[in-house]
Design an enzyme around this catalytic site. Structure first.
Site, PDB file in Angstrom:
ATOM      1  N   GLU A 139       0.844  -1.210   0.000  1.00 26.58           N
ATOM      2  CA  GLU A 139       0.000   0.000   0.000  1.00 26.58           C
ATOM      3  C   GLU A 139       0.869   1.245   0.000  1.00 26.58           C
ATOM      4  O   GLU A 139       1.854   1.329   0.740  1.00 26.58           O
ATOM      5  CB  GLU A 139      -0.884  -0.032   1.252  1.00 26.58           C
ATOM      6  CG  GLU A 139      -2.261   0.519   1.050  1.00 26.58           C
ATOM      7  CD  GLU A 139      -3.080  -0.309   0.060  1.00 26.58           C
ATOM      8  OE1 GLU A 139      -3.102   0.051  -1.140  1.00 26.58           O
ATOM      9  OE2 GLU A 139      -3.669  -1.312   0.484  1.00 26.58           O
TER      10      GLU A 139
ATOM     11  N   THR B   5       2.834   2.110  -2.185  1.00 26.45           N
ATOM     12  CA  THR B   5       4.144   1.795  -2.767  1.00 26.45           C
ATOM     13  C   THR B   5       4.170   2.099  -4.264  1.00 26.45           C
ATOM     14  O   THR B   5       5.238   2.237  -4.843  1.00 26.45           O
ATOM     15  CB  THR B   5       4.472   0.293  -2.589  1.00 26.45           C
ATOM     16  OG1 THR B   5       3.302  -0.451  -2.925  1.00 26.45           O
ATOM     17  CG2 THR B   5       4.871  -0.039  -1.180  1.00 26.45           C
TER      18      THR B   5
ATOM     19  N   SER C 227     -26.185   7.618 -15.276  1.00 22.40           N
ATOM     20  CA  SER C 227     -25.786   6.619 -14.283  1.00 22.40           C
ATOM     21  C   SER C 227     -26.977   6.221 -13.430  1.00 22.40           C
ATOM     22  O   SER C 227     -27.645   7.078 -12.837  1.00 22.40           O
ATOM     23  CB  SER C 227     -24.690   7.167 -13.371  1.00 22.40           C
ATOM     24  OG  SER C 227     -24.522   6.274 -12.284  1.00 22.40           O
TER      25      SER C 227
ATOM     26  N   GLY D 198     -13.093   3.057  -1.412  1.00 20.77           N
ATOM     27  CA  GLY D 198     -11.684   2.708  -1.603  1.00 20.77           C
ATOM     28  C   GLY D 198     -11.507   1.430  -2.407  1.00 20.77           C
ATOM     29  O   GLY D 198     -10.466   0.793  -2.353  1.00 20.77           O
ATOM     30  N   LEU D 199     -12.544   1.048  -3.161  1.00 19.38           N
ATOM     31  CA  LEU D 199     -12.416  -0.141  -4.006  1.00 19.38           C
ATOM     32  C   LEU D 199     -12.280   0.280  -5.472  1.00 19.38           C
ATOM     33  O   LEU D 199     -12.512  -0.498  -6.385  1.00 19.38           O
ATOM     34  CB  LEU D 199     -13.621  -1.074  -3.814  1.00 19.38           C
ATOM     35  CG  LEU D 199     -13.833  -1.555  -2.377  1.00 19.38           C
ATOM     36  CD1 LEU D 199     -15.127  -2.369  -2.263  1.00 19.38           C
ATOM     37  CD2 LEU D 199     -12.656  -2.400  -1.888  1.00 19.38           C
ATOM     38  N   SER D 200     -11.918   1.532  -5.656  1.00 14.73           N
ATOM     39  CA  SER D 200     -11.601   2.071  -6.986  1.00 14.73           C
ATOM     40  C   SER D 200     -12.773   2.193  -7.929  1.00 14.73           C
ATOM     41  O   SER D 200     -12.686   1.828  -9.102  1.00 14.73           O
ATOM     42  CB  SER D 200     -10.518   1.224  -7.670  1.00 14.73           C
ATOM     43  OG  SER D 200      -9.322   1.461  -7.067  1.00 14.73           O
TER      44      SER D 200
ATOM     45  N   ASP E  76      -4.453   1.013  -9.371  1.00 13.53           N
ATOM     46  CA  ASP E  76      -5.882   0.736  -9.525  1.00 13.53           C
ATOM     47  C   ASP E  76      -6.230   0.419 -10.975  1.00 13.53           C
ATOM     48  O   ASP E  76      -6.898  -0.581 -11.271  1.00 13.53           O
ATOM     49  CB  ASP E  76      -6.720   1.926  -9.051  1.00 13.53           C
ATOM     50  CG  ASP E  76      -6.458   2.259  -7.602  1.00 13.53           C
ATOM     51  OD1 ASP E  76      -5.830   1.433  -6.913  1.00 13.53           O
ATOM     52  OD2 ASP E  76      -6.872   3.337  -7.157  1.00 13.53           O
TER      53      ASP E  76
END
Ligand code: GLA
Length: 393
Positions: free
Chosen positions: A35, A37, A69, A128-130, A176
């Site tokens: 993470e 990195t 959407s 935070g799951l992209s 991601d």
């Protein structure tokens, strides 16, 4: 719900057409370890998940793109024209597909016509799951499919990152978009973010599952804090470069770092850089553990990773720490850590199958008591990267 039929009929009703659109899908991602990195030239170890973004699209004869959407029905249809794809605050979420169209065009690919596009995402927003990289890559594969652009996958991934960096304004790394663009069912992907060399590693969990734990905390400050961490690492690198011939923190082993850390002028930046260097080493070690079938060893590295993100990188916070700590203390858990940028969002845990129900109940009780609202739990299925799925439907 039968996703297929519902999405197609939703498309037909929103865009008032009897025609059947083509369907594309881009997943979200979790990161098993590695993470913060990626932008430090280190390794990451993410996997694409089965949650993601569906994009249904049909070419138009003019130069107009219309986006809708199902996740933001109140916003309605957002319209834009090929000659004017500049970022516009009012276009809200549609800036992600707009940015992709603009940068793909600028890279020399021929897009002369518009399209009607309906998006539906089942990744929780801001978790935070992209979800944003997922929209970018969904747009990439749909443009490639509709306009036969012959845009290769790695350049598509890089354009997705460019949208994030130069169009949206978040200085994120390549992880991601790479995980979402290159993911493979039942595999995680070890990526060297400096060279973009990568390899797949089968995820064999025996009687364990990967549980995603969502803090449900909105991450309003994520962008600015994220950019701050990134520049702290850049300062640390430039201090180290006064003596060392390196181009990224990812080139240092932990012992080389320890010998030279005195060159970094502030204590804060020393801690940030220490995380980046040690986390990179842990990521390589984690791959070995997995390859040896040593799930326990893998889980321990996840725990150490979380502590480093908490104490040295300081991107966790009460919500993530509460979930992860509770998971560490629970029966049948091999390891747990935050995943993604941090500051809220999600954590992951490796949990024994026969403990799943207890785990959700007990961890949620602790979370509710300490944080004041509920966490949400999902079992992660590891799926393929972005692709057209019309034929599979
Ligand atoms: C976000 C960014 C990635 C990566 C992670 C932290 O997800 O988009 O590039 O830096 O945070 O590992």
């Amino acid at each position: 719900m039968n996703t297929t039929l519902n999405l197609i009929s939703e498309f037909q009703s929103i865009f008032e057409t009897p025609l059947t659109p083509r369907t594309f899908f881009a997943p979200g991602r979790i990161n098993l370890i590695g993470e913060h990195t990626d932008y430090n030239g280190g390794h990451v170890f993410p996997a694409a998940i089965s949650y993601g973004t569906y994009a249904l699209a049909k070419k138009r004869d003019d130069q107009t793109f219309r986006f809708y959407s199902m996740n933001f029905p109140k916003i309605g249809i957002i319209e834009c024209n090929l000659p004017d794809l500049a970022f516009n605050e009012n276009d809200n979420w549609a800036n992600y597909p707009k940015g992709m169209i603009l940068f793909i065009k600028e890279a020399g690919y021929d897009i002369q016509q518009g399209a009607d596009v309906l998006f539906y995402g089942n990744i929780p927003n801001g978790a935070g799951l992209s979800s944003s990289a997922s929209i970018e890559l969904a747009t990439g594969v749909l443009l490639n499919g509709l306009f036969d652009l012959k845009l290769n996958r790695i350049p598509m991934i890089q354009l997705g990152q460019k949208v994030e960096n130069e169009y949206i304004g978040v200085n994120s790394g390549i992880m991601d978009q790479f995980a979402i663009g290159m993911g493979k069912k039942d595999h995680a992907l070890l990526l060297n973010c400096q060279t973009l060399e990568y390899k797949y590693a089968p995820i064999v969990l025996d009687n364990y599952v990967i549980m995603i734990m969502n803090t449900n905390k909105q991450r309003t400050l994520a962008g600015s804090k994220y950019n701050e961490r990134r520049s702290q690492c850049e300062q640390a690198l430039s201090d180290l470069q006064s003596k060392l011939a390196i181009t990224s923190l990812g080139e240092l082993t932990p012992s080389q770092f320890d010998e030279n850390k005195h060159l970094i002028r502030t204590e804060i930046n020393q801690k940030r850089a220490k995380h980046a260097v040690y986390e990179n080493a842990r990521t390589l070690e984690a791959l070995e553990k997995l390859q040896q079938g040593d799930l326990k060893g893998f889980g321990k590295l996840m725990n150490v990773s979380h502590l480093s993100l908490k104490d040295d990188y300081e991107v966790t916070g009460l919500e993530l720490d509460t979930l992860v700590q509770a998971a560490w203390e629970h029966d049948g858990v091999l390891g747990a850590r935050m995943t993604g940028a941090g500051f809220g969002g999600c954590a992951i845990a490796v949990v024994a199958e026969d403990q799943i129900d207890n785990f959700k109940k007990n961890i949620n009780n602790i979370y509710r008591e300490k944080v004041g609202y509920e966490a949400t739990f999902y079992t992660a299925a590891i799926g393929d990267g972005a692709k057209e799925i019309s034929e599979e439907w």
